[in-house]
Design an enzyme around this catalytic site. Sequence first.
Site, PDB file in Angstrom:
ATOM      1  N   GLY A  31       0.820  -1.209   0.000  1.00  0.00           N
ATOM      2  CA  GLY A  31       0.000   0.000   0.000  1.00  0.00           C
ATOM      3  C   GLY A  31       0.851   1.254   0.000  1.00  0.00           C
ATOM      4  N   HIS A  47       7.482   3.758  -7.917  1.00  0.00           N
ATOM      5  CA  HIS A  47       7.272   2.349  -8.268  1.00  0.00           C
ATOM      6  C   HIS A  47       5.792   1.989  -8.153  1.00  0.00           C
ATOM      7  CE1 HIS A  47       7.568  -2.099  -7.468  1.00  0.00           C
ATOM      8  NE2 HIS A  47       8.287  -1.998  -8.569  1.00  0.00           N
ATOM      9  N   ASP A  89      10.236  -2.341 -12.075  1.00  0.00           N
ATOM     10  CA  ASP A  89      11.114  -2.927 -11.058  1.00  0.00           C
ATOM     11  C   ASP A  89      12.564  -2.494 -11.265  1.00  0.00           C
ATOM     12  OD1 ASP A  89       8.858  -4.183 -10.068  1.00  0.00           O
ATOM     13  OD2 ASP A  89       9.480  -6.203 -10.628  1.00  0.00           O
TER      14      ASP A  89
END
Length: 124
Positions: A31, A47, A89
């Site tokens: 979260g 990200h 990533d």
Amino acid sequence: SLLQFETLIMKVAKKSGMVWYSNYGCYCGWGGQGRPQDATDRCCFVHDCCYGKVTGCDPKMDVYSFSEENGDIVCGGDDPCKKEICECDRAAAICFRDNLNTYNDKKYWAFGAKNCPQEESEPC
């Protein structure tokens, strides 16, 4: 997948994502809300935003392909969605590496949502 994200962090930043980034600031971990607390937390915010733009696959579960060329991570494969996950990533792992000097576990480890008010959240 999250396991591959861990692998990229280890290869690029030379740190364990699970140990260093799973519960840091307002955005590193599950979260996220509030304002990123430092450069490392901003890596996680970006990200999260990157994952939010991925459609048609599951960033946390889907496996993508990558290789190492001259010390750099190169995302590959024929699936554009999985390649996008890899790029998210890869960018985060590079961001972690480039901001190791600002990482402050004494201040931001297990920071907690109570310190990250929802009303201060930034848009992606």
